[in-house]
Enzyme design. Structure first.
Site, PDB file in Angstrom:
ATOM      1  N   ASP A 121      -3.539 -37.990  24.389  1.00  0.00           N
ATOM      2  CA  ASP A 121      -3.749 -39.406  24.690  1.00  0.00           C
ATOM      3  C   ASP A 121      -5.162 -39.845  24.262  1.00  0.00           C
ATOM      4  OD1 ASP A 121      -2.406 -41.725  26.411  1.00  0.00           O
ATOM      5  OD2 ASP A 121      -4.455 -41.556  27.136  1.00  0.00           O
ATOM      6  N   HIS A 166      -1.417 -52.511  28.966  1.00  0.00           N
ATOM      7  CA  HIS A 166      -2.759 -52.115  29.405  1.00  0.00           C
ATOM      8  C   HIS A 166      -3.736 -52.095  28.241  1.00  0.00           C
ATOM      9  CE1 HIS A 166      -0.813 -48.541  27.896  1.00  0.00           C
ATOM     10  NE2 HIS A 166      -1.921 -47.834  27.975  1.00  0.00           N
ATOM     11  N   HIS A 286       5.282 -38.263  29.064  1.00  0.00           N
ATOM     12  CA  HIS A 286       4.001 -38.370  28.364  1.00  0.00           C
ATOM     13  C   HIS A 286       3.049 -37.233  28.723  1.00  0.00           C
ATOM     14  CE1 HIS A 286       0.488 -40.197  26.548  1.00  0.00           C
ATOM     15  NE2 HIS A 286      -0.109 -40.321  27.710  1.00  0.00           N
TER      16      HIS A 286
END
Length: 306
Positions: A121, A166, A286
């Site tokens: 990420d 976001h 994720h």
């Protein structure tokens, strides 16, 4: 403390979860900025960078596995966890270029001029930038469940872009995003822990509480990190793309099946940046280092053997 020096360090609060068998170091990586890192094992070094909304603890299973025959370094990124959170006085403070330089300085301070690097990420974006900026230092590179910044912005469009709300929120000028998120930080960050985990049990209550506490105490710096991706990070990556700069080392990319969901060729996007690429789909949520740690560790070992 002089730049690049290091000292033993313990978690900031008793009872905070730790990676068993790992020592904690606090390492100054830039003037006035020190990173907290968990370090364990022995052998060829690999640095593991966490994602959002997590800390170095997301690597606890993978790190313990790799430590059997590697030196494993798991820092909290600048602005996250127990690492320093400098004020975002300009876009460069949380640029991935700056954060990548932190990682290289950390490894060098711990005695490693050349090392493998894996990120998930946000940490994958830092790792990507380190691979472009410091190819002599990075022997192998792995990026988990992310796209390079310009590609990410390009593929988000229409109603499908709602999944990345976001990104747009934290891209706004300083002030409003920080106030909105800080008003109920646990609800905001907990939303992603709930939404993105296919297996909620992969993030046990003590670890979840540690993540939420860390994020609650880092709202301005986390927003600054994301804001950089809409500005200076995208500009830096586009400049490298135009110049023909590519990742020179062996690269492994592990992702969920984003392409099928959003209608693009994820492997093709990555191959444009990484000629020596292994791209694989992982069947989990994720948080793959927590949901499928055995698969992730095996893929990293395969990469390191190349």
């Amino acid at each position: 403390m002089a730049p690049n020096s290091s000292a033993p360090h313990t978690p900031e609060r008793p009872g905070t979860p730790v990676i068993p068998g790992f020592a904690h170091r606090r390492v100054e990586v830039a003037e006035g900025v020190a990173l907290h890192a968990a370090v364990g094992g022995a052998g060829r070094p690999i640095v593991l960078l966490h994602g959002f909304p997590q800390t170095h603890l997301m690597w606890r299973h993978v790190a313990a596995d790799l430590a059997a025959d590697h030196t494993v370094i798991c820092p909290d990124l600048r602005g996250y966890g127990a690492s320093d959170k400098p004020a975002a006085t300009g876009p460069a403070v949380y640029a991935k270029r700056t954060m990548a330089a932190d990682v290289v300085a950390l490894a060098r301070a711990l005695g490693h001029e050349r090392f493998a690097l894996a990120g998930h990420d946000r940490g994958a974006l830092v790792a990507f930038r380190a691979g472009l900026d410091h190819p002599g230092a990075i022997s192998h590179l792995a990026c988990l469940d992310v796209l390079p910044t310009p590609d990410m912005w390009d593929v988000l469009h229409g109603r499908d872009a709602a999944v990345g709300f976001h990104l747009y929120l934290m891209a706004q000028p300083p002030g409003l995003p920080e106030r909105l998120i800080a008003a109920d930080a646990d609800a905001f960050f907990g939303h992603f822990l709930d939404l993105w985990a296919e297996d909620p049990a992969a993030v046990p209550p003590a670890v979840r509480a540690a993540y939420l506490e860390a994020c609650r105490n880092a709202v301005p710096s986390i927003v600054a990190d994301y804001r950089a991706s809409a500005t200076v990070d995208a500009d830096d990556d586009l400049a490298d793309r135009a110049a023909g700069n590519r990742l020179r080392m062996p690269v492994t990319v592990l992702q969920q099946d984003w392409g099928a969901a959003l209608g693009y060729d994820a492997a093709g996007l990555w191959r444009a940046w990484a000629p020596d690429l292994r791209h694989a789909t992982v069947d989990c949520g994720h948080f793959m280092a927590e949901e499928a740690p055995g698969r992730v560790a095996a893929e990293l070992r395969w990469l390191l053997a190349r």
